[in-house]
Design an enzyme around this catalytic site. Structure first.
Site, PDB file in Angstrom:
ATOM      1  N   CYS A  60       1.008  -1.020   0.195  1.00  0.00           N
ATOM      2  CA  CYS A  60       0.044   0.107   0.077  1.00  0.00           C
ATOM      3  C   CYS A  60       0.850   1.302   0.041  1.00  0.00           C
ATOM      4  O   CYS A  60       0.322   2.449  -0.220  1.00  0.00           O
ATOM      5  CB  CYS A  60      -1.061   0.073   1.292  1.00  0.00           C
ATOM      6  SG  CYS A  60      -1.888  -1.358   1.236  1.00  0.00           S
ATOM      7  N   ASN A  91     -10.057  -0.084   0.432  1.00  0.00           N
ATOM      8  CA  ASN A  91      -8.697   0.105   0.385  1.00  0.00           C
ATOM      9  C   ASN A  91      -8.384  -0.444  -0.953  1.00  0.00           C
ATOM     10  O   ASN A  91      -8.416  -1.823  -1.064  1.00  0.00           O
ATOM     11  CB  ASN A  91      -8.236  -0.952   1.561  1.00  0.00           C
ATOM     12  CG  ASN A  91      -6.599  -0.775   1.495  1.00  0.00           C
ATOM     13  OD1 ASN A  91      -5.949  -0.645   0.534  1.00  0.00           O
ATOM     14  ND2 ASN A  91      -6.282  -1.306   2.909  1.00  0.00           N
ATOM     15  N   HIS A  95      -3.343   7.116   3.021  1.00  0.00           N
ATOM     16  CA  HIS A  95      -3.885   5.829   2.468  1.00  0.00           C
ATOM     17  C   HIS A  95      -5.039   5.403   3.051  1.00  0.00           C
ATOM     18  O   HIS A  95      -5.338   5.613   4.178  1.00  0.00           O
ATOM     19  CB  HIS A  95      -2.929   4.674   2.934  1.00  0.00           C
ATOM     20  CG  HIS A  95      -3.281   3.220   2.695  1.00  0.00           C
ATOM     21  ND1 HIS A  95      -3.828   2.899   1.546  1.00  0.00           N
ATOM     22  CD2 HIS A  95      -3.122   2.004   3.536  1.00  0.00           C
ATOM     23  CE1 HIS A  95      -4.038   1.434   1.455  1.00  0.00           C
ATOM     24  NE2 HIS A  95      -3.862   1.083   2.587  1.00  0.00           N
TER      25      HIS A  95
END
Ligand code: UT7
Length: 325
Positions: A112, A282, A252
């Site tokens: 990520c 996500n 994020h």
């Protein structure tokens, strides 16, 4: 001093929308649990498109918005943990499809945090003068490595891609960065394990369950809140910038509760944190550039604004940048 400026942003997502109620039909979960624990309401899930399709769509958009010819692109970097192939890289597939025949193209892997790592690499090439510009993309089809029977992970993730066209600048751009890795924690978040099975050993070639995302959610939560806060504070301190001077933080998009903690502990007002995980979930390396693109496309950022991009992910890794827009 030469810096690296974000000239344009872009994104590309699958059309298929999967809501929390859709997920409640296949695993024992509820809209209420998912919204309360994560802030996610829906996500985009591939209707058949692979990661390269999303990366190519993003590359086309950033070039069009920057009004740059493909043959003038020097560097293409794609961050992903879900490429179509082991080889070629997604970056080479993008190069072919957009016709960027003069570019150097490769992928980076930092889960990520991948977009942050890719942007950092591009920034160094540009600052040394080796390349004049770059397309940097985060692209994922996480739906293909999710165990759709595991309610602890399948409700969290989505598919998508986001990116930016960047080039050398004399005035504004990336002012400060903080990247980090803590390999000792790698086991708390893994995906895509392939076994070393071959014709001369007795290792079983099976893929499940290690092939899928496996996560110790609480440990990841603890890591994220600790490291992202440290990283944001470090960047502010090194740049000599106060929390009040920050116009936006693009974090994020993993969990709204992580963002609440980071806002509280960094002293940057919570309303300056841009979130869109409610409609995308996500999307790993795509989440920061997708959120940045949304913020930028809405015309909310002005030239001269100070913007922080910050993320964390598998590895474990983290990355923060302070940008003068
Ligand atoms: O990009 C990086 C990716 N990862 C992350 O950012 C993850 C960071 N961690 C998190 O966001 C949170 O830890 C989660 C959202 C994954 C989980 O939230 P939590 O508050 O840490 O919940 P938990 O894992 O402690 O589970 C609490 C309960 C458990 O039930 P019991 O044992 O208390 O009866 C779970 O079995 O919630 C249960 N549970 C669910 N219930 C309904 C776990 N997943 C679900 C679900 N629906 N989808």
């Amino acid at each position: 001093m030469k810096t690296t400026k974000i000239v344009s942003t872009g994104a590309c997502v699958p059309e298929q929308i999967i809501t929390n109620d859709d997920l409640a039909k296949i695993v024992d979960t509820s809209d209420e649990w998912i919204v309360q624990r994560t802030g996610i309401r829906q996500r985009r899930i591939s209707g058949g498109e692979n990661t390269s399709v999303l990366a190519i769509g993003t590359a086309r958009m950033v070039l069009e918005r920057a009004q740059v010819e493909p043959k003038d692109v020097d560097l293409i970097i794609v961050a992903s943990v879900t490429p179509d192939y082991g080889t070629p890289s997604l970056a080479c597939m993008v190069q072919k499809e957009i016709g960027a025949e003069n570019a150097v193209a490769f992928d980076v892997v930092a889960a990520c945090s991948g977009f942050m790592f890719g942007l950092s690499v591009a920034d160094k090439y540009i600052k040394t003068g080796l390349y004049r510009n770059a397309i940097v993309i985060g692209a994922e089809t996480l739906s293909k490595i999710i165990n759709w029977e595991d309610r602890a992970t399948c409700v969290l993730f989505g598919d998508g891609a986001g990116g930016a066209y960047v080039e050398a600048s004399e005035d504004s751009g990336i002012m400060q960065e903080d990247l980090g890795s803590k390999g000792e924690l790698w086991e708390i978040l893994t995906e895509g394990y392939t076994s070393p099975a071959n014709a001369f050993n007795d290792v079983k070639p099976g893929v499940a369950p290690d092939y899928y995302v496996n996560m110790d959610g609480r440990s990841v939560f603890k890591f994220a809140t600790k490291m992202v806060v440290k990283s944001v504070n470090r960047v502010l301190e090194q740049a000599g910038v106060t929390p009040e001077e920050i116009a936006f933080v693009v974090p994020h998009q993993a969990n709204v509760r992580i963002i609440d903690v980071v806002a509280h502990k960094s002293g940057i007002p919570r309303e300056k944190f841009y979130t869109n995980m409610d409609h995308y979930g996500n999307t790993s390396s795509a989440s920061i550039p997708m959120a940045l693109n949304e913020l930028n496309s809405k015309g909310l950022i002005k030239r001269g604004d100070k913007v922080i991009l910050t993320g964390f992910g598998g590895g474990m890794t983290w990355g923060t940048m302070l940008i003068t827009w």
